[in-house]
Design a protein around this motif. Structure first.
Motif, PDB file in Angstrom:
ATOM      1  N   ARG A 147      13.864 -11.794 -35.657  1.00 31.65           N
ATOM      2  CA  ARG A 147      13.735 -11.168 -34.232  1.00 31.65           C
ATOM      3  C   ARG A 147      14.369  -9.574 -34.400  1.00 31.65           C
ATOM      4  N   ARG A 148      15.447  -9.535 -34.811  1.00 31.34           N
ATOM      5  CA  ARG A 148      16.221  -8.340 -35.030  1.00 31.34           C
ATOM      6  C   ARG A 148      14.944  -7.167 -35.748  1.00 31.34           C
ATOM      7  N   GLY A 149      14.242  -7.790 -36.527  1.00 28.52           N
ATOM      8  CA  GLY A 149      13.107  -6.725 -37.454  1.00 28.52           C
ATOM      9  C   GLY A 149      12.294  -6.445 -36.523  1.00 28.52           C
ATOM     10  N   PHE A 150      11.628  -7.540 -35.577  1.00 29.61           N
ATOM     11  CA  PHE A 150      10.608  -7.396 -34.774  1.00 29.61           C
ATOM     12  C   PHE A 150      11.047  -6.311 -33.730  1.00 29.61           C
ATOM     13  N   ALA A 151      12.230  -6.390 -32.942  1.00 29.13           N
ATOM     14  CA  ALA A 151      12.796  -5.470 -32.116  1.00 29.13           C
ATOM     15  C   ALA A 151      12.754  -4.060 -32.855  1.00 29.13           C
ATOM     16  N   MET A 152      13.330  -4.019 -34.050  1.00 30.24           N
ATOM     17  CA  MET A 152      13.319  -2.758 -34.720  1.00 30.24           C
ATOM     18  C   MET A 152      12.127  -1.999 -34.977  1.00 30.24           C
ATOM     19  N   GLU A 153      10.988  -2.806 -35.380  1.00 23.91           N
ATOM     20  CA  GLU A 153       9.630  -2.509 -35.434  1.00 23.91           C
ATOM     21  C   GLU A 153       9.237  -1.839 -34.103  1.00 23.91           C
ATOM     22  N   ARG A 154       9.362  -2.629 -33.166  1.00 21.37           N
ATOM     23  CA  ARG A 154       8.828  -2.186 -31.833  1.00 21.37           C
ATOM     24  C   ARG A 154       9.322  -0.800 -31.197  1.00 21.37           C
ATOM     25  N   THR A 155      10.684  -0.883 -31.639  1.00 22.65           N
ATOM     26  CA  THR A 155      11.368   0.506 -31.076  1.00 22.65           C
ATOM     27  C   THR A 155      10.841   1.731 -31.872  1.00 22.65           C
ATOM     28  N   LEU A 156      10.552   1.615 -33.172  1.00 18.45           N
ATOM     29  CA  LEU A 156       9.975   2.442 -33.993  1.00 18.45           C
ATOM     30  C   LEU A 156       8.716   3.090 -33.703  1.00 18.45           C
ATOM     31  N   ARG A 157       7.966   1.830 -33.409  1.00 21.31           N
ATOM     32  CA  ARG A 157       6.371   2.048 -33.199  1.00 21.31           C
ATOM     33  C   ARG A 157       6.388   2.755 -31.902  1.00 21.31           C
ATOM     34  N   LEU A 158       7.130   2.504 -30.759  1.00 23.62           N
ATOM     35  CA  LEU A 158       7.267   3.051 -29.637  1.00 23.62           C
ATOM     36  C   LEU A 158       7.651   4.443 -29.526  1.00 23.62           C
ATOM     37  N   ALA A 159       8.477   4.883 -30.540  1.00 23.62           N
ATOM     38  CA  ALA A 159       9.142   6.284 -30.550  1.00 23.62           C
ATOM     39  C   ALA A 159       7.990   6.975 -31.468  1.00 23.62           C
ATOM     40  N   ALA A 160       7.208   6.557 -32.121  1.00 18.92           N
ATOM     41  CA  ALA A 160       6.178   7.227 -32.986  1.00 18.92           C
ATOM     42  C   ALA A 160       4.817   7.211 -31.949  1.00 18.92           C
ATOM     43  N   LEU A 161       4.638   6.489 -31.096  1.00 19.45           N
ATOM     44  CA  LEU A 161       3.653   6.819 -29.969  1.00 19.45           C
ATOM     45  C   LEU A 161       4.112   7.806 -29.168  1.00 19.45           C
ATOM     46  N   ASN A 162       5.266   7.858 -28.707  1.00 18.19           N
ATOM     47  CA  ASN A 162       5.743   8.995 -27.798  1.00 18.19           C
ATOM     48  C   ASN A 162       5.612  10.376 -28.529  1.00 18.19           C
ATOM     49  N   ALA A 163       5.890  10.370 -29.822  1.00 14.80           N
ATOM     50  CA  ALA A 163       5.813  11.695 -30.510  1.00 14.80           C
ATOM     51  C   ALA A 163       4.389  11.964 -30.685  1.00 14.80           C
ATOM     52  N   GLU A 164       3.313  11.039 -30.874  1.00 14.39           N
ATOM     53  CA  GLU A 164       2.147  11.327 -30.731  1.00 14.39           C
ATOM     54  C   GLU A 164       1.653  12.074 -29.346  1.00 14.39           C
ATOM     55  N   ARG A 165       2.042  11.140 -28.371  1.00 13.80           N
ATOM     56  CA  ARG A 165       1.509  11.710 -26.956  1.00 13.80           C
ATOM     57  C   ARG A 165       2.147  13.194 -27.034  1.00 13.80           C
ATOM     58  N   ASP A 166       3.332  13.216 -27.112  1.00 18.28           N
ATOM     59  CA  ASP A 166       3.880  14.777 -26.804  1.00 18.28           C
ATOM     60  C   ASP A 166       3.102  15.920 -27.789  1.00 18.28           C
ATOM     61  N   GLU A 167       2.721  15.599 -28.958  1.00 18.30           N
ATOM     62  CA  GLU A 167       1.913  16.411 -29.792  1.00 18.30           C
ATOM     63  C   GLU A 167       0.623  16.745 -29.217  1.00 18.30           C
ATOM     64  N   LEU A 168      -0.076  15.459 -28.646  1.00 17.97           N
ATOM     65  CA  LEU A 168      -1.368  15.784 -27.924  1.00 17.97           C
ATOM     66  C   LEU A 168      -1.281  16.759 -26.878  1.00 17.97           C
ATOM     67  N   TYR A 169      -0.199  16.673 -25.981  1.00 19.76           N
ATOM     68  CA  TYR A 169       0.140  17.604 -24.810  1.00 19.76           C
ATOM     69  C   TYR A 169       0.321  18.972 -25.213  1.00 19.76           C
ATOM     70  N   ARG A 170       1.157  19.263 -26.528  1.00 19.83           N
ATOM     71  CA  ARG A 170       1.347  20.530 -26.871  1.00 19.83           C
ATOM     72  C   ARG A 170      -0.236  21.136 -27.490  1.00 19.83           C
ATOM     73  N   LEU A 171      -0.689  20.449 -28.501  1.00 15.34           N
ATOM     74  CA  LEU A 171      -2.144  20.892 -28.532  1.00 15.34           C
ATOM     75  C   LEU A 171      -2.996  21.450 -27.369  1.00 15.34           C
ATOM     76  N   ARG A 172      -3.051  20.526 -26.438  1.00 17.05           N
ATOM     77  CA  ARG A 172      -3.802  20.829 -25.424  1.00 17.05           C
ATOM     78  C   ARG A 172      -3.296  22.200 -24.603  1.00 17.05           C
ATOM     79  N   GLY A 173      -1.951  22.261 -24.502  1.00 21.54           N
ATOM     80  CA  GLY A 173      -1.365  23.358 -23.856  1.00 21.54           C
ATOM     81  C   GLY A 173      -1.780  24.707 -24.855  1.00 21.54           C
TER      82      GLY A 173
END
Length: 550
Positions: free
Chosen positions: A495-521
Motif C-alpha cells: 500500500r505504501r508503495g502504491f501511494a508513493m508511485e501515485r504521488t510520483l506519477r501525479l508530480a510527473a504529470l504536473n511537470a508535463e502539463r507545466d512544460e506544455l503551457y511553457r511551450l505554448r507561451g
C-alpha cells in the motif's frame, strides 16, 4: 426572457451554494445551504419567485435522477437485498400511510381519514441524495447504504401510487381495498415492464448503429439522456407508473452493459450525468426554499380555517415527524433482524446489529423534493367546489417535516456513523483487490501469449527481442496486484508503495502539463497540439485519482 433570466439565476444560485460551503465557518450539507439561498431569493426585495408546477417538476427532474441512481445500483446487492428493500419501499410505505392517516385524523378531527391517508402517502418517499450530501465523508456500512439506495429508488413510486388512491377516496368518498391492491399491482408491474422494454429496445438500436459504424459518442450520450424522459412519458401515457418505468430502464441498461468496450462514450456519459445530477439536485433544493413564503401564507389561511393558534400549528410537523421516526425505527429493527438472520444462514459475515445502526437507518429516512411536489399536487377543490380538506395544513406539515428531517440528519447522522465500528477488513476493499488480481493475471496471460506468438512469427531476431522487452515492461506494471492475500506486513508495504508511485506519477504529470503551457507561451507548439497531448495527460491523471488507497 423572464424564463431565461430565472433559469440563469437558479443555476447561479446552485453554483454559489458550492462556493458558500467552502467559506462558511460551520460545515453544512449542501441541501440546507441551497434551501436557505432559495428562501433568500424569495424575499420581496429580490422579487424572484418560481411557482412549482408538480407535473412539470416530476417530468423534468425526477426521471433522470432516478434513472442515474438505478444505473449505479449494484445489481448483485439489489438481488440479495430485495426482501429488505421491498419491506421498506412497500411495507413501510403502507405502514406510514396508515399511521399518519389515523394520527392526523385524531390530531385534527376536521381532516377526513382518507385525506389523512393522502398525507401519509406524501410523507412516505425518502431522499437518498440528501442523505449522501449530509453524511459527507462519514462512511456508511455497505449493506445499509445499498438498502437505503434501493428504498429511495422504489418508494417514490409506491408513495405516489398510494397518494393517487388517497386523493381519489377523498374526492369520491369511496374506497375498495381489493380494487386498490389490484390497481397498484397493475400500475407497478406495468411501469417495470415499460421501462424494461424501452431500455431493451434502446440497447438494440445502439447495437445496430454501432454495427453500421454510426457510433458517434456524443450522439449516443444525447440519446441516452432522452431515455428516462421517454420511459416516464410512455409509462404515464399508458396509465402505469412513469417513475418505476424510469427506474426499470436504468437497471435494465446496467444489466445489459450497453456501453461495454466504448471508452469515449463511457467517459462522456459519466461526466454528463455527474454534472446533470449536481445541477438538478441543486435546483430542486433551491426551488424548495423558494416555496417557503407561499407555504407560510397557506399555513396562515389553514390556521384560521381549523381555528388553532400558531403554537399548535407549529407543533403539527414535530408531532408527525416523531410518529414517522417511531414507525420507521420499529420497522427497521424488525427488518434488519431478518436480514442478518438470512445472511448468516447463507454463511455470510455480517456486522452485529446495534442500536446505532438502527438509529442511523431511521434518521436516514430524510424527506425531500418529491414530498414537496407531491403535497403541492393535491387538488385545490373537490368536484362539488368545496376546498380539499386540510390542504393548507398538509403543505405546512410536509414542508416542516422536510426541514426537520434534514436538520435532524445533519446534526445526528455524521456522529452516529463515525461511532459505528466497521469491519477492519472492508469487504469492498477485499473484493476490489481480488478483482484487480484476477484482471492482472488475465492481462499477463494475454501479454505472454502475444509475446510467444510474436516470437514465432518474427523474421527479425532484434524485433522479437525488442517486443519481448516491451511486453516484460508492461507485465511488470501488473505484478504488484497478483498477491492480494499476502501477510499484513507485505500488504502494508504494498500500500505504501502504491501511494508513493501515485504521488510520483501525479508530480510527473504536473511537470508535463507545466512544460506544455511553457511551450505554448513561447509559440513553440500551437493550441491543437497542446490539447491533444493534454488529453492524454488528463486521462492518465483521472485514472490515478480514481484509485482508492487501501
Amino acid at each position: 426572457m423572464s424564463i431565461v433570466f430565472t433559469t440563469l439565476i437558479l443555476l447561479l444560485t446552485v453554483a454559489a451554494s458550492g462556493v458558500m460551503m467552502g467559506v462558511l465557518p460551520v460545515r453544512l450539507p449542501r441541501p440546507l445551504v441551497q434551501i436557505a439561498l432559495g428562501a433568500a431569493l424569495a424575499v420581496p426585495s429580490f422579487g424572484l419567485h418560481v411557482r412549482l408546477d408538480p407535473e412539470l417538476f416530476f417530468l423534468l427532474f425526477i426521471p433522470p435522477l432516478l434513472f442515474a441512481d438505478a444505473w449505479r445500483m449494484p445489481r448483485r446487492e439489489f438481488r440479495r437485498l430485495l426482501v429488505p428493500i421491498t419491506a421498506l419501499a412497500l411495507g413501510l410505505v403502507m405502514v406510514t400511510v396508515l399511521c399518519v392517516g389515523f394520527f392526523v385524523h385524531w390530531l385534527i378531527p376536521e381532516v377526513p381519514l382518507a385525506a389523512g391517508f393522502a398525507l401519509g402517502a406524501v410523507l412516505s418517499p425518502t431522499d437518498a441524495v440528501a442523505v449522501s450530501a449530509i453524511t459527507g465523508n462519514a462512511q456508511i456500512p455497505p449493506r445499509l447504504l445499498h438498502i437505503l439506495q434501493g428504498e429511495a429508488l422504489m418508494n417514490d413510486a409506491s408513495g405516489l401510487v398510494a397518494l393517487r388512491f388517497g386523493v381519489a377516496a377523498t374526492l369520491t368518498g369511496a374506497f375498495s381495498l381489493t380494487d386498490a391492491t389490484l390497481s397498484f399491482l397493475v400500475i407497478a408491474a406495468g411501469g417495470l415492464a415499460v421501462g424494461w422494454a424501452l431500455a431493451w429496445l434502446f440497447a438494440q438500436v445502439r447495437y445496430f448503429l454501432t454495427q453500421w459504424r454510426a457510433d458517434d459518442p456524443s450522439s449516443h450520450v444525447a440519446l441516452l439522456l432522452l431515455l428516462p424522459f421517454g420511459a416516464y412519458l410512455v409509462g404515464e401515457h399508458l396509465g402505469v407508473s412513469g417513475i418505476l418505468s424510469a427506474v426499470a430502464a436504468g437497471m435494465t441498461l446496467n444489466n445489459i452493459d450497453t456501453l461495454k468496450g466504448e471508452l469515449t462514450t463511457r467517459m462522456q456519459n459519466r461526466g454528463m450525468w455527474a454534472m446533470l445530477e449536481f445541477v438538478f439536485n441543486g435546483v430542486i433544493f433551491v426551488l424548495l426554499g423558494q416555496q417557503i413564503p407561499v407555504i407560510l401564507a397557506h399555513a396562515g389561511e389553514a390556521k384560521s380555517a381549523i381555528g388553532v393558534d400558531w403554537l399548535h400549528m407549529a407543533a403539527y410537523p414535530f408531532a408527525v415527524m416523531g410518529l414517522l421516526y417511531l414507525a420507521r425505527f420499529i420497522w427497521v429493527w424488525i427488518m434488519l433482524k431478518l436480514v442478518i438472520m438470512r445472511a448468516r444462514s447463507r454463511g455470510e459475515r455480517v456486522q452485529r446489529l446495534t442500536t446505532r445502526i438502527i438509529a442511523a437507518t431511521t434518521l436516514a429516512g430524510v424527506r425531500g423534493a418529491i414530498t414537496l411536489a407531491a403535497v403541492l399536487s393535491l387538488p385545490l377543490v373537490k368536484p362539488d367546489g368545496t376546498p380539499f380538506p386540510g390542504r393548507g395544513v398538509f403543505v405546512f406539515i410536509a414542508a416542516g417535516v422536510i426541514l426537520l428531517s434534514l436538520v435532524m440528519a445533519t446534526l445526528t447522522l455524521p456522529p452516529l456513523l463515525r461511532r459505528i465500528k466497521l469491519p477492519q477488513d472492508d469487504p469492498r476493499a477485499t473484493e476490489e483487490r481480488d478483482a484487480r488480481a484476477a484482471s492482472a493475471k488475465a492481462a499477463i496471460q494475454a501479454l505472454g501469449r502475444m509475446r510467444e506468438q510474436r516470437k514465432e512469427e518474427a523474421d527479425d531476431a532484434d524485433d522479437a527481442s525488442l517486443y519481448a522487452e516491451v511486453a516484460a515492461r508492461v507485465m511488470a506494471a501488473y505484478q504488484p496486484w497478483l498477491d492480494p492475500d499476502s501477510d499484513a506486513e507485505d500488504k502494508q508495504r504494498a500500500r505504501r508503495g502504491f501511494a508513493m508511485e501515485r504521488t510520483l506519477r501525479l508530480a510527473a504529470l504536473n511537470a508535463e502539463r507545466d512544460e506544455l503551457y511553457r511551450l505554448r507561451g513561447k509559440a513553440q507548439i500551437n493550441d491543437v497540439t497542446m490539447r491533444r497531448v493534454m488529453a492524454d495527460i488528463d486521462l492518465t491523471e483521472a485514472s490515478l485519482r480514481s484509485r482508492r488507497e487501501r
